[in-house]
Design a protein around this motif. Structure first.
Motif, short mmCIF file in Angstrom:
data_model
loop_
_atom_site.label_atom_id
_atom_site.label_comp_id
_atom_site.label_asym_id
_atom_site.label_seq_id
_atom_site.Cartn_x
_atom_site.Cartn_y
_atom_site.Cartn_z
N UNK A 35 -6.76 9.22 -3.50
CA UNK A 35 -5.48 9.47 -2.86
C UNK A 35 -4.87 8.12 -2.51
N UNK A 36 -3.69 7.87 -3.06
CA UNK A 36 -3.03 6.59 -2.80
C UNK A 36 -2.43 6.60 -1.40
N UNK A 37 -2.20 5.42 -0.88
CA UNK A 37 -1.48 5.30 0.39
C UNK A 37 -0.01 5.63 0.12
N UNK A 38 0.74 5.91 1.17
CA UNK A 38 2.15 6.26 1.02
C UNK A 38 3.02 5.00 0.94
N UNK A 39 2.64 4.12 0.02
CA UNK A 39 3.37 2.87 -0.23
C UNK A 39 3.46 2.64 -1.72
N UNK A 40 4.59 2.21 -2.21
CA UNK A 40 4.70 1.82 -3.61
C UNK A 40 3.78 0.62 -3.83
N UNK A 41 3.08 0.61 -4.94
CA UNK A 41 2.18 -0.49 -5.25
C UNK A 41 0.72 -0.18 -5.02
N UNK A 42 0.40 1.01 -4.52
CA UNK A 42 -1.00 1.41 -4.44
C UNK A 42 -1.55 1.47 -5.85
N UNK A 43 -2.79 1.00 -6.05
CA UNK A 43 -3.31 0.94 -7.41
C UNK A 43 -4.80 1.26 -7.48
N UNK A 44 -5.18 1.83 -8.61
CA UNK A 44 -6.58 2.11 -8.92
C UNK A 44 -6.81 1.75 -10.37
N UNK A 45 -7.85 0.96 -10.64
CA UNK A 45 -8.24 0.64 -12.01
C UNK A 45 -9.65 1.17 -12.23
N UNK A 46 -9.81 1.96 -13.29
CA UNK A 46 -11.11 2.54 -13.64
C UNK A 46 -11.47 2.15 -15.07
N UNK A 47 -12.78 2.11 -15.36
CA UNK A 47 -13.27 1.81 -16.71
C UNK A 47 -14.17 2.95 -17.16
#
Length: 65
Positions: A35-47
């Motif tokens: 769940x992202x934060x309520x801010x533009x620019x939250x990011x998740x990188x998965x492999x």
């Protein structure tokens, strides 16, 4: 070994769901959502580890559950 980056562009929380508890973040068990934060620019990188398993490489402003 492909990687995916999810980057939010709005100031709303977004929920990303991985099927079958296939998201591993280095803790005791596999998870199912980020769940992202309520801010533009939250990011998740998965492999990709396999066709059905993902490892978290990096996370910015969010929570894994």
């Amino acid at each position: 070994g492909r990687s995916l980056t999810f980057l939010t562009g709005t100031d709303f929380a977004h929920v990303f769901t991985f099927t079958g508890s296939s998201l591993r973040d280095g803790t005791t068990g596999a998870s199912i959502t980020w769940t992202s934060a309520a801010f533009a620019g939250s990011a998740l990188t998965v492999r990709a580890v396999s066709a059905t398993l993902w490892n978290v490489e990096s996370m910015n402003l969010g929570a894994i559950a």
